[in-house]
Design an enzyme around this catalytic site. Structure first.
Site, PDB file in Angstrom:
ATOM      1  N   TYR A   1       0.771  -1.324  -0.026  1.00 28.94           N
ATOM      2  CA  TYR A   1       0.027   0.067  -0.104  1.00 28.94           C
ATOM      3  C   TYR A   1       0.786   1.263  -0.092  1.00 28.94           C
ATOM      4  CZ  TYR A   1       0.930   1.091   4.882  1.00 28.94           C
ATOM      5  OH  TYR A   1       1.358   1.486   5.998  1.00 28.94           O
ATOM      6  N   CYS A   2       0.212   2.450  -0.251  1.00 31.36           N
ATOM      7  CA  CYS A   2       0.858   3.624  -0.223  1.00 31.36           C
ATOM      8  C   CYS A   2      -0.115   4.757   0.193  1.00 31.36           C
ATOM      9  CB  CYS A   2       1.398   3.961  -1.803  1.00 31.36           C
ATOM     10  SG  CYS A   2       0.092   4.240  -2.817  1.00 31.36           S
ATOM     11  N   ARG A   3      -0.145   6.076   0.014  1.00 32.73           N
ATOM     12  CA  ARG A   3      -1.165   6.782   0.140  1.00 32.73           C
ATOM     13  C   ARG A   3      -2.306   6.661  -0.704  1.00 32.73           C
ATOM     14  NH1 ARG A   3      -3.362  11.352  -1.061  1.00 32.73           N
ATOM     15  NH2 ARG A   3      -2.540  11.898  -2.933  1.00 32.73           N
TER      16      ARG A   3
END
Length: 141
Positions: A104-106
């Protein structure tokens, strides 16, 4: 003039034959048959599916944001490996290429890129669940 048309037609035919010969005619194989050129494919899952995997299986939760973003809040137990360091540090941080990795990231852009990079490096069980902005569960601050 006639000779010019023949040469052009021959060149076009040659290009078509070469292109057809270079096409990928590989059959897809199941994940159980890893001995026959199996290559893992990019898989996008929902945050809910990721949470279910986290609660029921052993998985590495990989945060590919910056150190600063990670410090502002992250999923409990997540491992930080910024997307721009994947190519150079993944094998050091993620030693088992068969481990289940949830990325995941932002917002989901970097996680997609990171997941594809990991797959290209030979990691077999990589799942992109998008951005922490869509994560409906608790985070560690």
């Amino acid at each position: 003039m006639q000779m010019k048309k023949i040469i052009i037609a021959a060149a076009v035919l040659l290009i078509i034959v070469l292109a057809a010969g270079c096409s990928n005619n590989e059959d897809k194989t199941s994940s159980e048959d890893k001995s026959m050129n199996y290559k893992a494919e990019y898989v996008k899952i929902s945050p809910e599916e990721a949470k279910e995997i986290m609660e029921s299986e052993e998985a590495i939760v990989l945060d590919v944001r910056t150190k600063e973003e990670f410090g502002q809040g992250h999923i409990d137990g997540a491992v930080l490996l910024p997307v721009d360091e994947i190519s150079s540090k993944a094998e050091e941080v993620l030693k088992d290429k068969n481990a289940k990795i949830l990325v995941y990231c932002r917002s989901g852009n970097r996680s997609a890129a990171a997941a594809r990079t990991l797959l290209g490096m030979g990691y077999e069980n990589v799942y992109d669940f998008g951005g922490i902005i869509d994560w409906p569960y608790e985070i560690v601050k």
